[in-house]
Write a protein that holds these residues in place. Structure first.
Motif: not given
Length: 244
Positions: A47-57
């Motif tokens: 699940x984290x791999x699916x959304x990781x690119x969309x997260x901010x620091x």
């Protein structure tokens, strides 16, 4: 002055293909100050791999690390007790952020309410906090799509079955089904294949591993190694074709 409690979001992120994330899920995901996700120790998690690119620091990442990943534990340990205690603890950790006024998005592969781990937090926290659940594309629909298999025609009914069922019960339910999806295969695969053979359904049954993921595999039923069938695998017995 006490903080206004945060809002809990249960967000389905789809079966694996990052493009199957819904627009609503993406909007809420980006806005949440805290992102919680279930994961095995030492893993990043699907699940984290699916959304990781969309997260901010600036977003707080809150991994909820499973204490066990198998239901087979040596006595006197009980999987049910160990995992229930884990969900109690995870709910308390999430509640700490909510009580502090921070919204928390809990991501879940597939759909939160379809065999999703999120539901165990929901049951514990929904009575206390404002909650919104965002549905996601579940694995059986991802599987049907990549297999090119319409599930049910016209007035047919669909049965979603767990491969954990006792053999006789699985045979009874499959015998009565117009169409079926069988999940939770893994070590149950050989039993499930035997039942399909007994009922004459093996010719209709379709098998896929990790549907929509980069490492997806579609394998003929007879060629599946029962000792290597992964957790993210499923079988579909489509309904009989109807020429409308």
């Amino acid at each position: 002055m006490m903080a206004i409690p945060g809002r809990l979001y249960g967000i389905g992120v789809g079966p694996g293909d990052p493009e199957l994330l819904t627009l609503k899920a993406l909007r809420l995901l980006k806005a949440a100050p805290v992102l919680a996700y279930f994961v095995a120790k030492g893993k990043k998690g699907n699940a984290f791999g699916i959304v990781e690119a969309h997260l901010s620091e600036s977003q707080i990442r809150l991994p909820l690390i499973y204490p066990v990943t198998t239901e087979s534990l040596p006595p006197p340990l009980s999987y049910e007790t160990v995992i229930a205690d884990f969900y109690d603890t995870a709910a308390a950790v999430v509640a700490g952020h909510l009580d502090a006024g921070r919204d928390v998005a809990v991501i879940c592969e597939g759909d939160p309410f379809f065999y999703g781990s999120y539901m165990y937090l929901h049951d514990r926290l929904a009575p206390r906090f404002e909650v919104e659940v965002v549905p996601g594309v579940c694995s059986m629909l991802g599987g049907a799509a990549v297999l090119g298999a319409p599930l049910v025609y016209r007035n047919q009914s669909l049965s979603v079955l767990s491969g954990v069922l006792p053999e006789d019960e699985l045979r009874r339910r499959l015998a009565d089904a117009d169409a079926a999806v069988i999940m939770k295969l893994g070590r149950n695969f050989e039993k499930v294949r035997r039942v399909l053979d007994d009922l004459g359904l093996a010719g209709r049954a379709l098998y896929v591993e990790r549907a929509t993921m980069q490492n997806q595999r579609i394998v003929p039923l007879a060629e599946v190694d029962p000792m290597a069938s992964p957790y993210f695998s499923l079988l579909i017995v489509p309904g009989e074709k109807w020429q409308g």
